[in-house]
Design a protein around this motif. Structure first.
Motif, PDB file in Angstrom:
ATOM      1  N   PRO A   5      -7.535 -65.973  30.849  1.00  0.00           N
ATOM      2  CA  PRO A   5      -6.404 -65.371  31.558  1.00  0.00           C
ATOM      3  C   PRO A   5      -5.651 -66.297  32.519  1.00  0.00           C
ATOM      4  CG  PRO A   5      -8.502 -64.499  32.361  1.00  0.00           C
ATOM      5  CD  PRO A   5      -8.804 -65.290  31.138  1.00  0.00           C
ATOM      6  N   HIS A   6      -6.236 -67.410  32.936  1.00  0.00           N
ATOM      7  CA  HIS A   6      -5.542 -68.253  33.913  1.00  0.00           C
ATOM      8  C   HIS A   6      -4.775 -69.429  33.291  1.00  0.00           C
ATOM      9  CE1 HIS A   6      -8.694 -66.106  36.173  1.00  0.00           C
ATOM     10  NE2 HIS A   6      -7.667 -65.892  36.976  1.00  0.00           N
ATOM     11  N   SER A  38     -10.510 -73.827  40.036  1.00  0.00           N
ATOM     12  CA  SER A  38     -11.818 -73.181  39.825  1.00  0.00           C
ATOM     13  C   SER A  38     -11.701 -72.040  38.827  1.00  0.00           C
ATOM     14  CB  SER A  38     -12.366 -72.604  41.137  1.00  0.00           C
ATOM     15  OG  SER A  38     -12.726 -73.634  42.014  1.00  0.00           O
ATOM     16  N   LEU A  39     -10.623 -71.260  38.935  1.00  0.00           N
ATOM     17  CA  LEU A  39     -10.451 -70.108  38.035  1.00  0.00           C
ATOM     18  C   LEU A  39     -10.225 -70.571  36.593  1.00  0.00           C
ATOM     19  CD1 LEU A  39      -8.146 -67.842  40.264  1.00  0.00           C
ATOM     20  CD2 LEU A  39     -10.605 -67.560  39.823  1.00  0.00           C
ATOM     21  N   ILE A  40      -9.452 -71.640  36.442  1.00  0.00           N
ATOM     22  CA  ILE A  40      -9.191 -72.178  35.099  1.00  0.00           C
ATOM     23  C   ILE A  40     -10.493 -72.702  34.483  1.00  0.00           C
ATOM     24  CG2 ILE A  40      -8.024 -74.089  33.879  1.00  0.00           C
ATOM     25  CD1 ILE A  40      -5.682 -73.581  35.983  1.00  0.00           C
ATOM     26  N   THR A  41     -11.305 -73.348  35.303  1.00  0.00           N
ATOM     27  CA  THR A  41     -12.592 -73.859  34.837  1.00  0.00           C
ATOM     28  C   THR A  41     -13.515 -72.701  34.457  1.00  0.00           C
ATOM     29  OG1 THR A  41     -12.289 -75.759  36.271  1.00  0.00           O
ATOM     30  CG2 THR A  41     -14.529 -75.360  35.463  1.00  0.00           C
ATOM     31  N   ARG A  42     -13.450 -71.651  35.251  1.00  0.00           N
ATOM     32  CA  ARG A  42     -14.272 -70.464  34.967  1.00  0.00           C
ATOM     33  C   ARG A  42     -13.886 -69.838  33.626  1.00  0.00           C
ATOM     34  NH1 ARG A  42     -14.082 -66.161  39.635  1.00  0.00           N
ATOM     35  NH2 ARG A  42     -14.723 -67.970  40.875  1.00  0.00           N
ATOM     36  N   ASP A  43     -12.590 -69.872  33.302  1.00  0.00           N
ATOM     37  CA  ASP A  43     -12.147 -69.381  31.988  1.00  0.00           C
ATOM     38  C   ASP A  43     -12.903 -70.099  30.861  1.00  0.00           C
ATOM     39  OD1 ASP A  43     -10.264 -67.653  33.053  1.00  0.00           O
ATOM     40  OD2 ASP A  43      -8.506 -68.818  32.419  1.00  0.00           O
ATOM     41  N   PHE A  44     -13.068 -71.403  31.020  1.00  0.00           N
ATOM     42  CA  PHE A  44     -13.787 -72.173  29.994  1.00  0.00           C
ATOM     43  C   PHE A  44     -15.259 -71.787  29.967  1.00  0.00           C
ATOM     44  CE2 PHE A  44     -10.030 -74.864  29.968  1.00  0.00           C
ATOM     45  CZ  PHE A  44      -9.963 -75.280  28.643  1.00  0.00           C
ATOM     46  N   THR A  45     -15.866 -71.695  31.146  1.00  0.00           N
ATOM     47  CA  THR A  45     -17.294 -71.346  31.216  1.00  0.00           C
ATOM     48  C   THR A  45     -17.548 -70.002  30.531  1.00  0.00           C
ATOM     49  OG1 THR A  45     -17.228 -72.437  33.351  1.00  0.00           O
ATOM     50  CG2 THR A  45     -19.243 -71.243  32.830  1.00  0.00           C
ATOM     51  N   GLU A  46     -16.668 -69.039  30.810  1.00  0.00           N
ATOM     52  CA  GLU A  46     -16.814 -67.709  30.205  1.00  0.00           C
ATOM     53  C   GLU A  46     -16.596 -67.782  28.689  1.00  0.00           C
ATOM     54  OE1 GLU A  46     -17.904 -64.886  31.692  1.00  0.00           O
ATOM     55  OE2 GLU A  46     -18.250 -66.240  33.394  1.00  0.00           O
ATOM     56  N   ALA A  47     -15.582 -68.526  28.284  1.00  0.00           N
ATOM     57  CA  ALA A  47     -15.264 -68.634  26.852  1.00  0.00           C
ATOM     58  C   ALA A  47     -16.440 -69.234  26.088  1.00  0.00           C
ATOM     59  CB  ALA A  47     -14.009 -69.475  26.653  1.00  0.00           C
ATOM     60  N   PHE A  48     -17.086 -70.232  26.699  1.00  0.00           N
ATOM     61  CA  PHE A  48     -18.181 -70.901  26.002  1.00  0.00           C
ATOM     62  C   PHE A  48     -19.470 -70.070  25.977  1.00  0.00           C
ATOM     63  CE2 PHE A  48     -15.737 -74.988  26.831  1.00  0.00           C
ATOM     64  CZ  PHE A  48     -15.334 -75.119  25.516  1.00  0.00           C
ATOM     65  N   LYS A  49     -19.452 -68.910  26.620  1.00  0.00           N
ATOM     66  CA  LYS A  49     -20.583 -67.984  26.446  1.00  0.00           C
ATOM     67  C   LYS A  49     -20.457 -67.251  25.108  1.00  0.00           C
ATOM     68  CE  LYS A  49     -21.433 -67.154  31.349  1.00  0.00           C
ATOM     69  NZ  LYS A  49     -21.048 -66.287  32.482  1.00  0.00           N
ATOM     70  N   LYS A  50     -19.213 -67.165  24.620  1.00  0.00           N
ATOM     71  CA  LYS A  50     -18.967 -66.405  23.384  1.00  0.00           C
ATOM     72  C   LYS A  50     -18.677 -67.302  22.188  1.00  0.00           C
ATOM     73  CE  LYS A  50     -16.742 -62.869  26.191  1.00  0.00           C
ATOM     74  NZ  LYS A  50     -15.554 -63.083  27.016  1.00  0.00           N
ATOM     75  N   ALA A  51     -18.333 -68.561  22.466  1.00  0.00           N
ATOM     76  CA  ALA A  51     -17.930 -69.457  21.380  1.00  0.00           C
ATOM     77  C   ALA A  51     -18.533 -70.839  21.596  1.00  0.00           C
ATOM     78  CB  ALA A  51     -16.409 -69.559  21.326  1.00  0.00           C
ATOM     79  N   ASP A  52     -18.755 -71.562  20.481  1.00  0.00           N
ATOM     80  CA  ASP A  52     -19.300 -72.919  20.586  1.00  0.00           C
ATOM     81  C   ASP A  52     -18.199 -73.934  20.876  1.00  0.00           C
ATOM     82  OD1 ASP A  52     -21.986 -72.121  19.842  1.00  0.00           O
ATOM     83  OD2 ASP A  52     -21.122 -71.736  17.855  1.00  0.00           O
ATOM     84  N   ARG A  78     -11.363 -65.203  47.545  1.00  0.00           N
ATOM     85  CA  ARG A  78     -12.812 -65.376  47.439  1.00  0.00           C
ATOM     86  C   ARG A  78     -13.195 -66.438  46.407  1.00  0.00           C
ATOM     87  NH1 ARG A  78     -15.247 -59.453  47.117  1.00  0.00           N
ATOM     88  NH2 ARG A  78     -13.434 -59.174  45.777  1.00  0.00           N
ATOM     89  N   VAL A  79     -12.297 -67.401  46.211  1.00  0.00           N
ATOM     90  CA  VAL A  79     -12.555 -68.470  45.240  1.00  0.00           C
ATOM     91  C   VAL A  79     -12.767 -69.777  45.993  1.00  0.00           C
ATOM     92  CG1 VAL A  79     -11.643 -69.697  43.227  1.00  0.00           C
ATOM     93  CG2 VAL A  79     -11.061 -67.297  43.583  1.00  0.00           C
ATOM     94  N   GLU A  80     -13.785 -70.525  45.588  1.00  0.00           N
ATOM     95  CA  GLU A  80     -14.040 -71.828  46.195  1.00  0.00           C
ATOM     96  C   GLU A  80     -13.081 -72.864  45.605  1.00  0.00           C
ATOM     97  OE1 GLU A  80     -16.301 -72.939  48.606  1.00  0.00           O
ATOM     98  OE2 GLU A  80     -16.394 -70.757  48.948  1.00  0.00           O
ATOM     99  N   PRO A  81     -12.577 -73.786  46.433  1.00  0.00           N
ATOM    100  CA  PRO A  81     -11.736 -74.849  45.862  1.00  0.00           C
ATOM    101  C   PRO A  81     -12.566 -75.809  45.023  1.00  0.00           C
ATOM    102  CG  PRO A  81     -12.136 -75.254  48.194  1.00  0.00           C
ATOM    103  CD  PRO A  81     -12.752 -73.919  47.882  1.00  0.00           C
ATOM    104  N   MET A  82     -11.931 -76.402  44.034  1.00  0.00           N
ATOM    105  CA  MET A  82     -12.630 -77.341  43.156  1.00  0.00           C
ATOM    106  C   MET A  82     -11.982 -78.710  43.303  1.00  0.00           C
ATOM    107  SD  MET A  82     -12.944 -76.979  39.039  1.00  0.00           S
ATOM    108  CE  MET A  82     -13.219 -78.400  37.980  1.00  0.00           C
ATOM    109  N   ALA A  83     -12.794 -79.684  43.743  1.00  0.00           N
ATOM    110  CA  ALA A  83     -12.256 -81.027  43.945  1.00  0.00           C
ATOM    111  C   ALA A  83     -12.714 -81.985  42.854  1.00  0.00           C
ATOM    112  CB  ALA A  83     -12.666 -81.573  45.306  1.00  0.00           C
TER     113      ALA A  83
END
Lengths: 481, 100
Positions: A301-302, A383-397, B48-53
């Motif tokens: 989503p991000h 961080s949110l964009i990175t989290r999108d990847f982390t979540e995606a890789f729980k469902k896909a290789d 509530r999001v931590e910054p990423m450096a």
């Protein structure tokens, strides 16, 4: 394109083993190709024949004495001109460093040479790697070898064009916001951005240190693996290079892809994509299904916030990194009546338009009163964009997307609209922000014969999985030869 | 308007960039467009999001280690000074900084 013999890492080795050619003869063959083709392409800025022939002779001497040859023995390569090469002018395609000759080699360059590669010269790029079309070079644009009125992509446009035109068997580029994969897609060659930390940045002239990565261009996926194997691994001269073991890419690459889960994120298939790009990427996904892979529909989503995030994070870092070009220690100096005036004159005349624009944007975002609103907020969205990847890789290789929303555009078409230019990196910058690896591989051409790229992302340090799938795809589509 | 002409000139001063009149006006318009686009980041709640450096931390890669602090010969001053636009060994030369 004139039909020149296509060399690969593997065919070079076979020819050296069979003694049908020497490393010196092969080097000469490539210089003769460059002499013919470079005047129209402008892919190379500097050639380094002295160093190249000395290295070729070392390889030939090793072969004559019957010693085992290192993995890239005699392989002619090109190096993007933001990567330091001892004794070879390194300009960053900028007036600022027009005459700069580094006193040391980048680790990636030293590793290529230790592995027997022959460095032919330095390739053109956008100034300080800032751009998506190679039009921001102070030394003129590179032309796409597939269509001379079009851009090769950027910022590593010279490296992509050199490999596509077979003016080098492989090349190093750098990727901060798509700068390896997008030109790879637009020129029709495989191009890989490794995980952040996989390849040492020592000797890479910094643009945005938390994003910058060095990676290879080649004509086959196997060659990408060959180059990546050599340049990867911990380097004590780069504290951000990871101590993660480098796997045997070749063994990993042979594994079957059947059952692999391919994530298809809806956000990468939205509006603004060229219909022919969409068609070929969708056809590519069908090929992967026929190979036994399973598709999983995803949402990241991000994604839509990535370009805005990138232009704050990257340019804030750039404004800090490029502060070193002050007319004192290296490069251009334009005199002034005071120290301050000397700084301003030097930087005002040494930097091109896009570099100034980015330094201004970065300085603004870090300046008093704006830091929280821009820089800190962008780091949080990162961080949110990175989290999108982390979540995606729980469902896909792996995640499969187009590399670029359009094929190569015409030289001059987007030069006056920085925002439109920035948006050509919309599918690639997410990976830079998240630190994950990705490849772009050719997946067909448009009706105008312009190349289209398919992008594969994998979790951090899982380059082998990308190569495994890319190789299977290449085998199925016959793009390898 | 996101950014004024005065702000552009102030930022140029912070960045030690000499800009021509034409550049100031062009940059003002372009930065205005870019900053308006970047405003879309304000749509997100990041309270509530931590910054990423750095990317490595985010992937919990094995801790990167600093190398051991060992004294080594580093005789590079000649090579470095050779690249300076104006030097007199063992110094870089700059316009006069301190007024007497």
């Amino acid at each position: 394109m004139s039909a020149v013999k296509k060399w690969t890492v593997f065919s070079v080795r076979a020819a050296l083993d069979a003694k049908t050619i020497s490393a010196r003869e092969l080097t000469a063959e490539f210089y003769s190709r460059i002499e013919k083709r470079n005047p129209e392409l402008n892919a190379y800025l500097t050639l380094s024949p002295e160093r190249a022939y000395a290295q070729a002779d070392r390889v030939d001497a090793m072969r004559a004495s019957g010693k085992p040859l290192p993995p890239l023995a005699g392989v002619p390569v090109a190096i993007k001109d933001v990567i330091s090469t001892r004794g070879i002018r390194t300009t960053c395609a900028s007036r600022m460093l027009e005459d700069y000759v580094p006193p040391f080699d980048a680790t990636a360059v030293a590793r290529l040479e230790d592995a027997g590669a022959v460095i032919l010269g330095k390739t053109n790029c956008d100034e300080f790697a800032m751009g998506s079309s190679n039009e921001n070079s102070a030394f003129g644009p590179v032309r796409n070898p597939v269509a001379l009125d079009r851009v090769p992509g950027g910022s590593s446009g010279g490296s992509a064009a050199a490999v596509a035109a077979q003016l080098a068997v492989g090349a190093l580029g750098t990727d901060t916001g798509g700068s390896i994969r997008q030109p790879g897609a637009l020129c029709g060659v495989p191009a890989m951005m490794p995980t952040y930390g996989r390849v040492s940045r020592y000797g890479l002239i910094a643009f945005a240190s938390s994003l910058d990565r060095i990676g290879p261009f080649a004509t086959t996926v196997s060659d990408i693996a060959a180059f990546l194997a050599v340049i990867s691994g911990r380097d004590e001269n780069d504290s951000t290079s990871a101590s993660v073991p480098v796997p045997g890419f070749f063994a990993e690459m042979q594994k079957p892809v059947e059952g692999m889960r391919i994530g298809i994120p809806a956000e990468y298939f939205g509006e603004g994509m060229d219909p022919e790009v969409r068609q070929k990427v969708e056809d590519g996904i069908e090929v992967l299904k026929k190979l036994g892979c399973r598709t999983v529909n995803l949402s990241m989503p991000h994604t839509d916030y990535a370009i805005a995030t990138y232009y704050i994070v990257a340019n804030a870092e750039a404004s800090s990194n490029l502060a070193r070009f002050d007319g004192v220690r290296y490069g251009l100096r334009v005199d002034g009546s005071s120290l301050r005036e000397m700084y301003e004159n030097t930087r005002g005349r040494g930097f091109g338009t896009e570099v100034k624009r980015r330094i201004m944007l970065g300085t603004y975002a870090l300046s008093s009163g704006y830091y929280d609103a821009y820089y800190l907020r962008a780091q949080k969205v990162r961080s949110l964009i990175t989290r999108d990847f982390t979540e995606a890789f729980k469902k896909a290789d792996v995640i499969v997307t187009p590399t670029s929303p359009s094929p190569a555009f015409r030289i001059g078409e987007r030069i006056d609209d920085p925002l439109a230019m920035y948006l050509s990196d919309i599918y690639t910058v997410t990976g830079d922000l998240a630190g994950v690896p990705a490849i772009s591989i050719p997946c067909g051409v448009t009706s105008d014969r312009l190349p289209i790229g398919l992008q594969i992302f994998a979790p951090a340090f899982m380059e082998a999985r990308i190569l495994q799938l890319a190789r299977a795809f290449e085998g199925a589509t016959g793009d390898s030869s | 308007m996101k950014i004024s002409r005065e702000e552009v000139m102030h930022v140029a001063e912070l960045a030690h960039l000499e800009l021509t009149e034409a550049e100031v006006e062009r940059l003002r318009t372009q930065l205005d467009d870019i900053l308006s686009y970047i405003d879309k980041l304000k749509e997100l709640d990041v309270s509530r999001v931590e910054p990423m450096a750095q990317a490595l931390e985010a992937h919990s890669a094995p801790e990167t280690t600093l190398r051991d602090d060992i004294v080594r010969t580093c005789d590079v001053s000649k090579a470095i000074l050779e690249q300076a636009p104006h030097a007199k060994a063992p110094y870089f030369r700059v316009p006069k900084v301190i007024e007497r």
